[in-house]
Design a protein around this motif. Sequence first.
Motif, mmCIF file in Angstrom:
data_model
loop_
_atom_site.group_PDB
_atom_site.id
_atom_site.type_symbol
_atom_site.label_atom_id
_atom_site.label_comp_id
_atom_site.label_asym_id
_atom_site.label_seq_id
_atom_site.Cartn_x
_atom_site.Cartn_y
_atom_site.Cartn_z
ATOM 1 N N ALA A 130 39.451 64.903 62.658
ATOM 2 C CA ALA A 130 38.589 64.384 61.591
ATOM 3 C C ALA A 130 39.176 63.128 60.964
ATOM 4 O O ALA A 130 38.444 62.177 60.648
ATOM 5 C CB ALA A 130 38.377 65.458 60.533
ATOM 6 N N LEU A 131 40.488 63.087 60.780
ATOM 7 C CA LEU A 131 41.141 61.906 60.203
ATOM 8 C C LEU A 131 40.927 60.683 61.085
ATOM 9 O O LEU A 131 40.647 59.582 60.592
ATOM 10 C CB LEU A 131 42.640 62.173 60.028
ATOM 11 N N ILE A 132 41.053 60.855 62.389
ATOM 12 C CA ILE A 132 40.856 59.739 63.325
ATOM 13 C C ILE A 132 39.418 59.248 63.266
ATOM 14 O O ILE A 132 39.151 58.042 63.195
ATOM 15 C CB ILE A 132 41.222 60.165 64.759
ATOM 16 N N ASN A 133 38.480 60.168 63.306
ATOM 17 C CA ASN A 133 37.065 59.787 63.343
ATOM 18 C C ASN A 133 36.575 59.228 62.010
ATOM 19 O O ASN A 133 35.601 58.470 61.978
ATOM 20 C CB ASN A 133 36.226 61.004 63.746
ATOM 21 N N ARG A 134 37.284 59.564 60.929
ATOM 22 C CA ARG A 134 36.893 59.065 59.608
ATOM 23 C C ARG A 134 37.312 57.607 59.411
ATOM 24 O O ARG A 134 36.616 56.844 58.742
ATOM 25 C CB ARG A 134 37.529 59.945 58.531
ATOM 26 N N ASP A 135 38.446 57.219 59.973
ATOM 27 C CA ASP A 135 38.978 55.876 59.715
ATOM 28 C C ASP A 135 39.733 55.387 60.949
ATOM 29 O O ASP A 135 40.919 55.656 61.124
ATOM 30 C CB ASP A 135 39.904 55.907 58.497
ATOM 31 N N ARG A 136 39.033 54.672 61.822
ATOM 32 C CA ARG A 136 39.639 54.226 63.076
ATOM 33 C C ARG A 136 40.744 53.198 62.847
ATOM 34 O O ARG A 136 41.706 53.149 63.612
ATOM 35 C CB ARG A 136 38.558 53.660 64.011
ATOM 36 N N LYS A 137 40.617 52.372 61.819
ATOM 37 C CA LYS A 137 41.674 51.387 61.551
ATOM 38 C C LYS A 137 42.961 52.101 61.134
ATOM 39 O O LYS A 137 44.054 51.762 61.585
ATOM 40 C CB LYS A 137 41.240 50.396 60.475
ATOM 41 N N TRP A 138 42.822 53.098 60.270
ATOM 42 C CA TRP A 138 43.982 53.898 59.883
ATOM 43 C C TRP A 138 44.596 54.563 61.111
ATOM 44 O O TRP A 138 45.820 54.616 61.267
ATOM 45 C CB TRP A 138 43.561 54.962 58.871
ATOM 46 N N ALA A 139 43.735 55.059 62.003
ATOM 47 C CA ALA A 139 44.214 55.721 63.213
ATOM 48 C C ALA A 139 44.957 54.753 64.128
ATOM 49 O O ALA A 139 45.983 55.104 64.720
ATOM 50 C CB ALA A 139 43.035 56.347 63.956
ATOM 51 N N ALA A 140 44.447 53.518 64.234
ATOM 52 C CA ALA A 140 45.122 52.506 65.057
ATOM 53 C C ALA A 140 46.502 52.182 64.492
ATOM 54 O O ALA A 140 47.482 52.066 65.239
ATOM 55 C CB ALA A 140 44.266 51.242 65.132
ATOM 56 N N GLU A 141 46.565 52.043 63.187
ATOM 57 C CA GLU A 141 47.856 51.782 62.541
ATOM 58 C C GLU A 141 48.821 52.957 62.743
ATOM 59 O O GLU A 141 50.022 52.764 62.986
ATOM 60 C CB GLU A 141 47.642 51.520 61.053
ATOM 61 N N ALA A 142 48.277 54.167 62.654
ATOM 62 C CA ALA A 142 49.107 55.359 62.860
ATOM 63 C C ALA A 142 49.650 55.396 64.282
ATOM 64 O O ALA A 142 50.834 55.705 64.504
ATOM 65 C CB ALA A 142 48.302 56.621 62.567
ATOM 66 N N TYR A 143 48.805 55.082 65.263
ATOM 67 C CA TYR A 143 49.266 55.099 66.659
ATOM 68 C C TYR A 143 50.400 54.101 66.879
ATOM 69 O O TYR A 143 51.417 54.436 67.515
ATOM 70 C CB TYR A 143 48.115 54.788 67.620
ATOM 71 N N LEU A 144 50.242 52.898 66.355
ATOM 72 C CA LEU A 144 51.280 51.888 66.534
ATOM 73 C C LEU A 144 52.574 52.299 65.841
ATOM 74 O O LEU A 144 53.678 52.092 66.375
ATOM 75 C CB LEU A 144 50.794 50.539 66.006
#
Length: 337
Positions: A259-273
């Motif tokens: 749900a966190l990933i699908n809610r905010d993809r930019k946040w998810a991209a930053e988290a992955y990096l």
Amino acid sequence: MFKDPFARLLRVLLSIALLSVPASVFAEAAEIKVAQQYGIGYLPLMIMEEQKLIEKYAKENGVDVTVGWAKFAGGNVMNDALLSNSLQFASGGVGPFLTLWSRTRGSLDVKAVSAINSMPLYLNTRNPNVRTIKDFRDTDKIALPAVKVSIQAVTLQMAAEKAFGEGQQNRLDALTVSLSHPDAQAALLSGQSEITAHFSSPPFQYQQLKNPAIHTVLNSYDVLGGPATFNVVWTTTRFRSENPRLYDAFVRALDEATALINRDRKWAAEAYLRLSKDKDSVQEILAMLNDPSIVYTTTPQNVMKYVDFMLKIGAIKVRPESWKDLFFPNAHGLPGS
């Protein structure tokens, strides 16, 4: 008021019996280990690790647990770890999972906890003479996570059967080499290795295509006729039965991470990096996450196509009646396939 003395005696004896049983009989595991592999497909698990989501939900369920995380290059080694009980949750492609599901029926009864995502897998090459898989020669070497058992290996066999005809699914197996995605990518891009192709996954396949010498030969979605589950999580029936609160904590943690990933993809991209130490930019990872073909979902998709193929070639010995036979009941309410 009259009370049955025998009933009272029975309650007393039962209380004494319960008090004499060691507390460990009722305790769930104090420590578990969870596996993940490389790439953005495993981003939900990476978030679960960083934010200690399993620990959070376990505590809500009344269990204190230490969660260890291990990184594997392929599903074959991970399955061995699960069988030896040095690992409690494995994660990887549909191919390795189905292999272990079939192998453990009637014993450990391994089943899937959940899907993690649906993503296309690209077979990329630096050989300019290879435009389709029919063009590969004995001088080519195709890197993938695990020969014969990884989802890439199974998908390549499916493609080979389509290209070369019935019974020719193993036509390209001799060209395949087991390598982790980071090592395979480094070898492919170096131009100095025997590796001339890499059956990969996001983000590696997209990173490779930034090099003008690299092109795509095969897309898994073309082989399967549409989108399909890439990664799943699996465990043993015994672990689930003996640790129901920890199992529930894992399911809830995965749901929250998704749900966190699908809610905010930019946040998810930053988290992955941040978590992967990848050198791509936020914009590049965000573009991948925004690709409509990349979906983070716990719903299984097209897993039965892999089942039917692996059954036909003898890689698994029995066909489940439906996808639900492969998954624990927590997934049965989903619109899977």
